[in-house]
Design a protein around this motif. Structure first.
Motif, PDB file in Angstrom:
ATOM      1  N   ARG A   1      19.683  43.791 -44.560  1.00 27.84           N
ATOM      2  CA  ARG A   1      20.868  44.370 -43.919  1.00 27.84           C
ATOM      3  C   ARG A   1      20.782  45.881 -44.065  1.00 27.84           C
ATOM      4  NH1 ARG A   1      25.479  40.945 -43.198  1.00 27.84           N
ATOM      5  NH2 ARG A   1      25.019  38.781 -43.748  1.00 27.84           N
ATOM      6  N   LEU A   2      20.915  46.594 -42.958  1.00 28.30           N
ATOM      7  CA  LEU A   2      20.758  48.044 -42.987  1.00 28.30           C
ATOM      8  C   LEU A   2      22.031  48.728 -42.531  1.00 28.30           C
ATOM      9  CD1 LEU A   2      17.859  46.734 -41.686  1.00 28.30           C
ATOM     10  CD2 LEU A   2      17.177  49.087 -42.091  1.00 28.30           C
ATOM     11  N   ILE A   3      22.280  49.910 -43.112  1.00 28.94           N
ATOM     12  CA  ILE A   3      23.293  50.809 -42.587  1.00 28.94           C
ATOM     13  C   ILE A   3      22.606  52.152 -42.376  1.00 28.94           C
ATOM     14  CG2 ILE A   3      24.147  51.286 -44.938  1.00 28.94           C
ATOM     15  CD1 ILE A   3      26.887  51.927 -43.649  1.00 28.94           C
TER      16      ILE A   3
ATOM     17  N   SER B   1      24.383  45.924 -47.944  1.00 29.59           N
ATOM     18  CA  SER B   1      23.108  46.395 -47.403  1.00 29.59           C
ATOM     19  C   SER B   1      21.964  46.300 -48.409  1.00 29.59           C
ATOM     20  CB  SER B   1      23.246  47.840 -46.914  1.00 29.59           C
ATOM     21  OG  SER B   1      23.602  48.687 -47.983  1.00 29.59           O
ATOM     22  N   SER B   2      20.781  46.113 -47.864  1.00 28.26           N
ATOM     23  CA  SER B   2      19.550  46.171 -48.661  1.00 28.26           C
ATOM     24  C   SER B   2      18.870  47.526 -48.511  1.00 28.26           C
ATOM     25  CB  SER B   2      18.593  45.066 -48.221  1.00 28.26           C
ATOM     26  OG  SER B   2      18.302  45.185 -46.828  1.00 28.26           O
ATOM     27  N   HIS B   3      19.153  48.215 -47.382  1.00 28.97           N
ATOM     28  CA  HIS B   3      18.560  49.519 -47.095  1.00 28.97           C
ATOM     29  C   HIS B   3      19.603  50.425 -46.448  1.00 28.97           C
ATOM     30  CE1 HIS B   3      15.212  46.653 -47.101  1.00 28.97           C
ATOM     31  NE2 HIS B   3      14.419  47.653 -47.457  1.00 28.97           N
ATOM     32  N   ILE B   4      19.601  51.687 -46.851  1.00 32.89           N
ATOM     33  CA  ILE B   4      20.455  52.688 -46.224  1.00 32.89           C
ATOM     34  C   ILE B   4      19.561  53.832 -45.755  1.00 32.89           C
ATOM     35  CG2 ILE B   4      22.308  54.366 -46.570  1.00 32.89           C
ATOM     36  CD1 ILE B   4      23.550  52.466 -48.568  1.00 32.89           C
ATOM     37  N   VAL B   5      19.624  54.127 -44.465  1.00 34.35           N
ATOM     38  CA  VAL B   5      18.851  55.231 -43.900  1.00 34.35           C
ATOM     39  C   VAL B   5      19.816  56.384 -43.628  1.00 34.35           C
ATOM     40  CG1 VAL B   5      17.305  55.980 -42.057  1.00 34.35           C
ATOM     41  CG2 VAL B   5      17.260  53.585 -42.821  1.00 34.35           C
TER      42      VAL B   5
END
Length: 316
Positions: free
Chosen positions: A22-24, A119-123
């Motif tokens: 899950r990304l944000i 989330s697993s990743h935040i960009v």
């Protein structure tokens, strides 16, 4: 004969992105390009709930407000050019009525917190180190909403101030989600309204600050989107007509490089099927009633059903 310099990139070894991730994505307009690619391939992602945010303090403020469950009230909005706006958000949230804007803001802040926690990743993509303060309150704004410039003072954030803001972002994120990977990037889009020399100074401050903060052992990383466009795609044929924003060719190129580093190779078969379905949805037949087209539609439906059965979150 090599006609291009290429930045060496190594695939990440841990916490790669797959269809369970899950990304944000937050920040400057370049993050929207990557977010749209992730959306096209049906990854689970939340893209800029508050719209494009150009500078670090705006992103930090959003994270703080989301985690603290801020509720926006009439004191946080203003009327200008026949619309209601909020200085903390992009104009995409602006509305014709105060009530609609407040509803948009409070829904977006809830969406941001939920995405942060899951989330697993935040960009996070940083666009500029230049900020604007509303003179009457001394508050830093995320967006000026075309309010006359005389109402603002302009300043350049120092490297130390940016690094402090980035560390605050990471601390805020980790306070609600300790396992998440944070990926910082610097937008290759030049902010030439600030001036050519001023833009270069701004990008230098951002890059210097990010490298003070990035620590892979602490799950904070840097992806060199800025360097890829500046050093690998050194030609105006990779820019849109405004000669500032990367065009689709450049965006696709950076996306391929991002895939190499961050996407698990296990995603490739699913991405190919998703791409086939997406192109099939856009297909316009010469003869909609032909047997060939009916067979095509049946095959397309089967692929969609196959994807949704495996990944129920996908919608077409």
């Amino acid at each position: 004969m090599k006609l291009q310099t290429e930045i060496p990139l190594k695939p990440q070894q841990h916490n790669l992105i797959d269809y369970n991730s899950r990304l944000i994505l937050l920040g400057s307009c370049f993050v929207e390009n990557i977010g749209e690619k992730l959306g096209y391939y049906k990854f689970q992602n939340t893209l800029n709930p508050f719209g494009i945010l150009f500078h670090p303090l705006a992103i930090e403020s959003l994270l703080l407000n989301a985690i603290n469950d801020k509720e926006y009230t009439k004191e946080d909005v203003f009327f200008h050019n026949e619309q209601w706006h909020c200085y903390a958000a992009h104009s995409k949230l602006s509305a014709a009525s105060k009530e609609e804007l407040l509803q948009n803001l409070n829904l977006a802040i809830q969406q941001t917190k939920q995405a942060l926690e899951a989330s697993s990743h935040i960009v996070i993509t940083l666009g500029t180190a230049w900020i604007y303060r509303l003179i009457e309150s001394d508050d830093v704004v995320a967006n000026c909403h075309k309010v006359p410039q005389k109402k603002f003072s302009k300043e350049l954030l120092s490297v130390d101030a940016i690094a402090e803001s980035l560390l605050a972002m990471v601390a805020l994120i980790k306070s609600v989600n300790s396992k998440v990977s944070v990926i910082f990037t610097v937008s290759p889009v030049r902010h030439l309204k600030d001036g050519f020399v001023e833009n270069t100074q701004s990008k230098a401050h951002l890059i210097s600050a990010v490298h003070e903060v990035v620590e892979p052992r602490q799950q904070t990383h840097y992806f060199p989107s800025y360097e890829i466009v500046m050093d690998e795609l050194r030609d105006y044929r990779f820019y849109a007509e405004d000669m500032v924003h990367p065009n689709s060719t450049a965006i696709n190129y950076v996306w391929e490089r991002f895939k190499k580093v961050w996407l698990n190779v296990s995603t490739e078969p699913t991405m190919k099927i998703v791409d086939t379905v997406q192109k099939g949805i856009l297909h316009r037949p010469f003869n909609p009633n032909s047997e060939a087209h009916q067979a095509f539609l049946k095959s397309l439906t089967e692929k969609q059903e196959q994807l949704v059965a495996q990944y129920p979150f996908m919608e077409f």
